[in-house]
Design a protein around this motif. Structure first.
Motif, PDB file in Angstrom:
ATOM      1  N   SER A  59     -35.711  16.797 -13.188  1.00 47.08           N
ATOM      2  CA  SER A  59     -34.949  17.607 -14.141  1.00 47.08           C
ATOM      3  C   SER A  59     -35.879  18.344 -15.097  1.00 47.08           C
ATOM      4  O   SER A  59     -35.696  19.543 -15.359  1.00 47.08           O
ATOM      5  N   HIS A  60     -36.876  17.619 -15.613  1.00 42.65           N
ATOM      6  CA  HIS A  60     -37.811  18.244 -16.556  1.00 42.65           C
ATOM      7  C   HIS A  60     -38.588  19.370 -15.888  1.00 42.65           C
ATOM      8  O   HIS A  60     -38.787  20.438 -16.473  1.00 42.65           O
ATOM      9  N   ASN A  92     -29.248  13.809 -13.065  1.00 45.11           N
ATOM     10  CA  ASN A  92     -29.575  12.544 -13.715  1.00 45.11           C
ATOM     11  C   ASN A  92     -28.332  11.652 -13.741  1.00 45.11           C
ATOM     12  O   ASN A  92     -27.358  11.951 -14.432  1.00 45.11           O
ATOM     13  N   TYR A 140     -34.530  10.415 -23.636  1.00 40.84           N
ATOM     14  CA  TYR A 140     -33.242  10.994 -24.000  1.00 40.84           C
ATOM     15  C   TYR A 140     -33.196  11.389 -25.478  1.00 40.84           C
ATOM     16  O   TYR A 140     -32.420  12.263 -25.863  1.00 40.84           O
ATOM     17  N   ILE A 173     -24.256  16.772 -24.269  1.00 42.45           N
ATOM     18  CA  ILE A 173     -25.491  16.010 -24.056  1.00 42.45           C
ATOM     19  C   ILE A 173     -25.856  15.231 -25.320  1.00 42.45           C
ATOM     20  O   ILE A 173     -26.196  14.038 -25.266  1.00 42.45           O
ATOM     21  N   VAL A 221     -27.328  10.276 -17.296  1.00 42.66           N
ATOM     22  CA  VAL A 221     -26.606  11.230 -18.138  1.00 42.66           C
ATOM     23  C   VAL A 221     -25.188  11.438 -17.613  1.00 42.66           C
ATOM     24  O   VAL A 221     -24.221  11.494 -18.381  1.00 42.66           O
ATOM     25  N   TYR A 255     -29.786  18.734 -16.360  1.00 39.78           N
ATOM     26  CA  TYR A 255     -29.967  17.322 -16.707  1.00 39.78           C
ATOM     27  C   TYR A 255     -28.766  16.473 -16.330  1.00 39.78           C
ATOM     28  O   TYR A 255     -28.916  15.305 -15.954  1.00 39.78           O
ATOM     29  N   SER A 256     -27.571  17.030 -16.416  1.00 38.95           N
ATOM     30  CA  SER A 256     -26.394  16.220 -16.106  1.00 38.95           C
ATOM     31  C   SER A 256     -26.160  16.085 -14.602  1.00 38.95           C
ATOM     32  O   SER A 256     -25.706  15.042 -14.125  1.00 38.95           O
ATOM     33  N   ASN A 308     -29.707  24.405 -19.010  1.00 38.36           N
ATOM     34  CA  ASN A 308     -30.391  23.130 -19.270  1.00 38.36           C
ATOM     35  C   ASN A 308     -29.477  21.912 -19.189  1.00 38.36           C
ATOM     36  O   ASN A 308     -29.806  20.926 -18.506  1.00 38.36           O
ATOM     37  N   LEU A 314     -34.514  14.758 -25.190  1.00 43.54           N
ATOM     38  CA  LEU A 314     -33.503  15.596 -24.556  1.00 43.54           C
ATOM     39  C   LEU A 314     -32.425  16.010 -25.555  1.00 43.54           C
ATOM     40  O   LEU A 314     -31.986  17.168 -25.562  1.00 43.54           O
ATOM     41  N   SER A 321     -31.468  19.817 -26.695  1.00 43.23           N
ATOM     42  CA  SER A 321     -30.107  20.364 -26.672  1.00 43.23           C
ATOM     43  C   SER A 321     -29.736  20.959 -28.025  1.00 43.23           C
ATOM     44  O   SER A 321     -29.115  22.033 -28.104  1.00 43.23           O
TER      45      SER A 321
END
Length: 312
Positions: free
Chosen positions: A243-244, A294, A60, A45, A297, A290-291, A286, A63, A67
């Protein structure tokens, strides 16, 4: 030297998740796998965000910071646990234990803060879209993250300084797989009233206030969502927050589960097993959340992996 109070105690004993010798290889393999997956997933990420110009946005940026914190968070507890399992030992030095407490508080607090900052970012993006780039400029985003680091560094330092004044008995056992502040306070041989007061105050400041901020941000987002007549527009808003919301639910849900388990069962071993959820499982999931949810991403990760793949 007797078995009484000992201010200069050199080590503690971490009892871990289980005393069963047959389970130790299984625990070692399981936690080593989760650790490697967590580090690799979060590192991807970070690399995707830093290498792809399309992801050079406030959302991002936060984000990537999350990470990085998740890698540090899991690295605070799991490697020592793996070393102890491999060496068939339960020892952790006094300084090592205090260091683990400090780093654990720092990175757990930063997780909390960053999730709050990310909720504020979504609030500004959805409720004030025309002013988004003005409000969430790079300087302001950097200051937000820096302020979060400074606050949590100071709060954690206060706890460590108060912890240093306590005395412990020789052979002190901590019924956990890492040095958790609450468990250390229970094991102390001296009065911990001031420490417990500071712990409750810090918990209120670092958990209740950020959670309130997240709930307020999403209440405003929902209010804006209700005013959107287009189904496509509503889906787009939900997509940017999905995602959040998943990560927030996972983080606070597992943390609340640990608190309720420790309160209702009064079993330290069961609490330590449940705490695996937010100390190990949450940082591991996590990057997947997100991946997988999204497309930006996923696209950046695809481009990153294609560039790193060897040419035929």
């Amino acid at each position: 030297m007797g078995a009484g109070n000992h201010t200069g105690v050199s080590q503690f004993l971490l009892l871990g998740l289980s005393d069963d010798p047959e389970l130790q290889p299984l625990l070692f393999g399981l936690f080593l796998s989760m650790y490697l997956v967590t580090v690799l997933g979060n590192l991807l990420i970070i690399l995707a965000v830093s290498s792809d110009s399309q992801l050079h946005t406030p959302m991002y940026f936060f984000l990537a910071n999350l990470s990085f914190v998740d890698i540090c968070f899991i690295s605070t507890t799991v490697p020592k646990m793996l070393v102890n399992i491999q060496a068939q030992s339960k020892d952790i030095s006094y300084i090592g234990c205090l260091t683990q407490v400090y780093l654990f508080m720092v990175f757990a607090g930063m997780d909390d803060f960053l999730l709050t900052v990310m909720a504020y970012d979504r609030f500004v993006a959805i409720c004030h879209p025309l002013h988004y780039m003005v409000i969430m400029n790079p300087r302001f985003c950097g200051l937000l993250v820096l302020m979060c680091w400074l606050i949590i560094f100071c709060v954690a330092l206060v706890h460590i300084l108060l912890l240093r004044r306590l005395t412990f008995c020789i052979g002190t056992e901590i019924p956990h797989f890492f040095c958790e502040l609450a468990q250390i306070l229970k094991a102390a041989c001296s009065d911990t009233l001031i420490n417990n007061i500071c712990l409750y105050v810090a918990t209120a400041l670092l958990c209740i206030f950020p959670l309130t901020g997240i709930l307020f941000s999403y209440s405003q987002i929902v209010s804006s969502l209700m005013r959107i007549s287009s189904a496509v527009g509503k889906y787009k808003v939900f997509f940017t927050c999905g995602s959040h919301l998943s990560v927030v639910s996972l983080f606070y849900g597992t943390s609340l589960g640990v608190y309720l388990t420790s309160t209702l069962t009064h079993s330290s071993q069961r609490s330590s097993v449940v705490s695996v959820m937010y100390t190990v499982v949450t940082p591991m999931l996590n990057p997947f959340i997100y991946s997988l949810r999204n497309k930006d991403v996923k696209g950046a990760l695809g481009r990153l992996l294609s560039r790193s793949a060897p040419c035929p």
